[in-house]
Design a protein around this motif. Structure first.
Motif, PDB file in Angstrom:
ATOM      1  N   MET A 140       0.842  -1.182   0.000  1.00 39.03           N
ATOM      2  CA  MET A 140       0.000   0.000   0.000  1.00 39.03           C
ATOM      3  C   MET A 140       0.893   1.254   0.000  1.00 39.03           C
ATOM      4  O   MET A 140       1.830   1.362   0.762  1.00 39.03           O
ATOM      5  CB  MET A 140      -0.911  -0.016   1.231  1.00 39.03           C
ATOM      6  CG  MET A 140      -1.880   1.130   1.245  1.00 39.03           C
ATOM      7  SD  MET A 140      -2.955   1.216   2.709  1.00 39.03           S
ATOM      8  CE  MET A 140      -3.750  -0.355   2.710  1.00 39.03           C
ATOM      9  N   SER A 141       0.588   2.200  -0.857  1.00 39.83           N
ATOM     10  CA  SER A 141       1.350   3.443  -0.967  1.00 39.83           C
ATOM     11  C   SER A 141       1.008   4.391   0.174  1.00 39.83           C
ATOM     12  O   SER A 141      -0.105   4.405   0.679  1.00 39.83           O
ATOM     13  CB  SER A 141       1.019   4.119  -2.300  1.00 39.83           C
ATOM     14  OG  SER A 141       1.623   5.380  -2.373  1.00 39.83           O
ATOM     15  N   SER A 142       1.992   5.190   0.573  1.00 43.25           N
ATOM     16  CA  SER A 142       1.729   6.192   1.603  1.00 43.25           C
ATOM     17  C   SER A 142       1.410   7.550   0.976  1.00 43.25           C
ATOM     18  O   SER A 142       1.331   8.552   1.677  1.00 43.25           O
ATOM     19  CB  SER A 142       2.925   6.308   2.542  1.00 43.25           C
ATOM     20  OG  SER A 142       4.071   6.686   1.811  1.00 43.25           O
ATOM     21  N   PHE A 143       1.238   7.552  -0.338  1.00 47.00           N
ATOM     22  CA  PHE A 143       0.926   8.780  -1.056  1.00 47.00           C
ATOM     23  C   PHE A 143      -0.407   8.646  -1.782  1.00 47.00           C
ATOM     24  O   PHE A 143      -0.812   7.558  -2.165  1.00 47.00           O
ATOM     25  CB  PHE A 143       2.009   9.094  -2.099  1.00 47.00           C
ATOM     26  CG  PHE A 143       3.371   9.296  -1.517  1.00 47.00           C
ATOM     27  CD1 PHE A 143       3.710  10.503  -0.940  1.00 47.00           C
ATOM     28  CD2 PHE A 143       4.303   8.271  -1.545  1.00 47.00           C
ATOM     29  CE1 PHE A 143       4.966  10.701  -0.404  1.00 47.00           C
ATOM     30  CE2 PHE A 143       5.566   8.460  -1.016  1.00 47.00           C
ATOM     31  CZ  PHE A 143       5.899   9.678  -0.436  1.00 47.00           C
ATOM     32  N   THR A 144      -1.049   9.776  -2.020  1.00 48.57           N
ATOM     33  CA  THR A 144      -2.223   9.796  -2.884  1.00 48.57           C
ATOM     34  C   THR A 144      -1.734   9.734  -4.322  1.00 48.57           C
ATOM     35  O   THR A 144      -0.789  10.438  -4.692  1.00 48.57           O
ATOM     36  CB  THR A 144      -3.040  11.077  -2.648  1.00 48.57           C
ATOM     37  OG1 THR A 144      -3.480  11.086  -1.290  1.00 48.57           O
ATOM     38  CG2 THR A 144      -4.239  11.154  -3.564  1.00 48.57           C
ATOM     39  N   THR A 145      -2.337   8.867  -5.121  1.00 45.06           N
ATOM     40  CA  THR A 145      -1.904   8.698  -6.503  1.00 45.06           C
ATOM     41  C   THR A 145      -3.067   8.949  -7.465  1.00 45.06           C
ATOM     42  O   THR A 145      -4.232   8.822  -7.091  1.00 45.06           O
ATOM     43  CB  THR A 145      -1.358   7.277  -6.743  1.00 45.06           C
ATOM     44  OG1 THR A 145      -2.368   6.318  -6.394  1.00 45.06           O
ATOM     45  CG2 THR A 145      -0.115   7.019  -5.911  1.00 45.06           C
ATOM     46  N   LEU A 146      -2.725   9.295  -8.677  1.00 44.01           N
ATOM     47  CA  LEU A 146      -3.721   9.493  -9.732  1.00 44.01           C
ATOM     48  C   LEU A 146      -4.074   8.133 -10.310  1.00 44.01           C
ATOM     49  O   LEU A 146      -3.199   7.411 -10.792  1.00 44.01           O
ATOM     50  CB  LEU A 146      -3.151  10.400 -10.822  1.00 44.01           C
ATOM     51  CG  LEU A 146      -4.034  10.675 -12.029  1.00 44.01           C
ATOM     52  CD1 LEU A 146      -5.267  11.472 -11.619  1.00 44.01           C
ATOM     53  CD2 LEU A 146      -3.246  11.423 -13.099  1.00 44.01           C
ATOM     54  N   SER A 147      -5.347   7.748 -10.247  1.00 41.20           N
ATOM     55  CA  SER A 147      -5.737   6.449 -10.798  1.00 41.20           C
ATOM     56  C   SER A 147      -6.464   6.577 -12.135  1.00 41.20           C
ATOM     57  O   SER A 147      -6.497   5.625 -12.902  1.00 41.20           O
ATOM     58  CB  SER A 147      -6.589   5.665  -9.802  1.00 41.20           C
ATOM     59  OG  SER A 147      -7.799   6.320  -9.531  1.00 41.20           O
ATOM     60  N   ASP A 148      -7.032   7.749 -12.433  1.00 38.99           N
ATOM     61  CA  ASP A 148      -7.725   7.940 -13.706  1.00 38.99           C
ATOM     62  C   ASP A 148      -7.966   9.433 -13.915  1.00 38.99           C
ATOM     63  O   ASP A 148      -7.887  10.218 -12.968  1.00 38.99           O
ATOM     64  CB  ASP A 148      -9.065   7.205 -13.699  1.00 38.99           C
ATOM     65  CG  ASP A 148      -9.643   7.017 -15.103  1.00 38.99           C
ATOM     66  OD1 ASP A 148      -8.945   7.270 -16.101  1.00 38.99           O
ATOM     67  OD2 ASP A 148     -10.813   6.613 -15.193  1.00 38.99           O
ATOM     68  N   PHE A 149      -8.221   9.812 -15.146  1.00 39.28           N
ATOM     69  CA  PHE A 149      -8.599  11.194 -15.425  1.00 39.28           C
ATOM     70  C   PHE A 149      -9.515  11.235 -16.631  1.00 39.28           C
ATOM     71  O   PHE A 149      -9.546  10.319 -17.445  1.00 39.28           O
ATOM     72  CB  PHE A 149      -7.375  12.093 -15.636  1.00 39.28           C
ATOM     73  CG  PHE A 149      -6.670  11.860 -16.940  1.00 39.28           C
ATOM     74  CD1 PHE A 149      -6.959  12.642 -18.045  1.00 39.28           C
ATOM     75  CD2 PHE A 149      -5.714  10.870 -17.058  1.00 39.28           C
ATOM     76  CE1 PHE A 149      -6.317  12.434 -19.255  1.00 39.28           C
ATOM     77  CE2 PHE A 149      -5.059  10.649 -18.262  1.00 39.28           C
ATOM     78  CZ  PHE A 149      -5.356  11.432 -19.361  1.00 39.28           C
ATOM     79  N   ASP A 150     -10.259  12.304 -16.734  1.00 39.73           N
ATOM     80  CA  ASP A 150     -11.135  12.550 -17.877  1.00 39.73           C
ATOM     81  C   ASP A 150     -11.171  14.058 -18.077  1.00 39.73           C
ATOM     82  O   ASP A 150     -10.931  14.823 -17.142  1.00 39.73           O
ATOM     83  CB  ASP A 150     -12.540  12.013 -17.604  1.00 39.73           C
ATOM     84  CG  ASP A 150     -13.396  11.940 -18.871  1.00 39.73           C
ATOM     85  OD1 ASP A 150     -12.854  12.100 -19.986  1.00 39.73           O
ATOM     86  OD2 ASP A 150     -14.607  11.734 -18.735  1.00 39.73           O
ATOM     87  N   TYR A 151     -11.439  14.487 -19.286  1.00 42.52           N
ATOM     88  CA  TYR A 151     -11.512  15.925 -19.533  1.00 42.52           C
ATOM     89  C   TYR A 151     -12.555  16.222 -20.596  1.00 42.52           C
ATOM     90  O   TYR A 151     -12.934  15.366 -21.386  1.00 42.52           O
ATOM     91  CB  TYR A 151     -10.148  16.485 -19.965  1.00 42.52           C
ATOM     92  CG  TYR A 151      -9.725  16.027 -21.333  1.00 42.52           C
ATOM     93  CD1 TYR A 151      -9.995  16.809 -22.453  1.00 42.52           C
ATOM     94  CD2 TYR A 151      -9.049  14.830 -21.509  1.00 42.52           C
ATOM     95  CE1 TYR A 151      -9.608  16.394 -23.711  1.00 42.52           C
ATOM     96  CE2 TYR A 151      -8.667  14.411 -22.767  1.00 42.52           C
ATOM     97  CZ  TYR A 151      -8.938  15.188 -23.863  1.00 42.52           C
ATOM     98  OH  TYR A 151      -8.559  14.763 -25.102  1.00 42.52           O
ATOM     99  N   SER A 152     -13.001  17.459 -20.598  1.00 40.75           N
ATOM    100  CA  SER A 152     -13.862  17.945 -21.673  1.00 40.75           C
ATOM    101  C   SER A 152     -13.478  19.391 -21.943  1.00 40.75           C
ATOM    102  O   SER A 152     -12.977  20.095 -21.074  1.00 40.75           O
ATOM    103  CB  SER A 152     -15.341  17.827 -21.311  1.00 40.75           C
ATOM    104  OG  SER A 152     -15.643  18.640 -20.208  1.00 40.75           O
ATOM    105  N   VAL A 153     -13.706  19.809 -23.178  1.00 45.16           N
ATOM    106  CA  VAL A 153     -13.389  21.170 -23.607  1.00 45.16           C
ATOM    107  C   VAL A 153     -14.680  21.807 -24.094  1.00 45.16           C
ATOM    108  O   VAL A 153     -15.469  21.187 -24.798  1.00 45.16           O
ATOM    109  CB  VAL A 153     -12.338  21.161 -24.739  1.00 45.16           C
ATOM    110  CG1 VAL A 153     -12.038  22.575 -25.212  1.00 45.16           C
ATOM    111  CG2 VAL A 153     -11.067  20.451 -24.292  1.00 45.16           C
ATOM    112  N   SER A 154     -14.898  23.057 -23.690  1.00 43.29           N
ATOM    113  CA  SER A 154     -16.099  23.767 -24.123  1.00 43.29           C
ATOM    114  C   SER A 154     -15.760  25.235 -24.338  1.00 43.29           C
ATOM    115  O   SER A 154     -14.671  25.690 -24.023  1.00 43.29           O
ATOM    116  CB  SER A 154     -17.217  23.621 -23.089  1.00 43.29           C
ATOM    117  OG  SER A 154     -16.824  24.215 -21.868  1.00 43.29           O
ATOM    118  N   VAL A 155     -16.714  25.961 -24.871  1.00 48.58           N
ATOM    119  CA  VAL A 155     -16.553  27.398 -25.059  1.00 48.58           C
ATOM    120  C   VAL A 155     -17.702  28.085 -24.351  1.00 48.58           C
ATOM    121  O   VAL A 155     -18.876  27.789 -24.604  1.00 48.58           O
ATOM    122  CB  VAL A 155     -16.539  27.784 -26.554  1.00 48.58           C
ATOM    123  CG1 VAL A 155     -16.487  29.292 -26.713  1.00 48.58           C
ATOM    124  CG2 VAL A 155     -15.379  27.128 -27.267  1.00 48.58           C
TER     125      VAL A 155
END
Length: 77
Positions: free
Chosen positions: A1-16
């Motif tokens: 088990m890691s002692s750090f917070t880690t990035l497990s996933d990401f998502d993005y969207s672009v709008s105007v």
């Protein structure tokens, strides 16, 4: 088990954004970034960040600096 917070996933969207409450003719690109973070105890949480163009440019610059530092630490030069 890691002692750090880690990035497990990401998502993005672009709008105007076509207008705002202060200026009715504003056209501003926006990025909505959803980061799924895994805590040291195994639980996950989502962090949502909305950025305009300048905010995104600053964010990407920071990520580049982090990558440089990582390479320096690992001797990947």
């Amino acid at each position: 088990m890691s002692s750090f917070t880690t990035l497990s996933d990401f998502d993005y969207s672009v709008s105007v954004s076509l207008s705002s409450s202060t200026v009715s003719s504003t056209r501003q690109p926006l990025v909505l970034l959803k980061l799924t973070l895994k805590n040291p105890d195994g639980t996950e949480r989502d962090e949502i960040i909305e950025m305009d163009k300048e905010g995104l440019e600053g964010f990407l610059k920071e990520l580049g600096g982090i990558e440089e530092k990582r390479r320096e630490i690992l001797g990947e030069g």
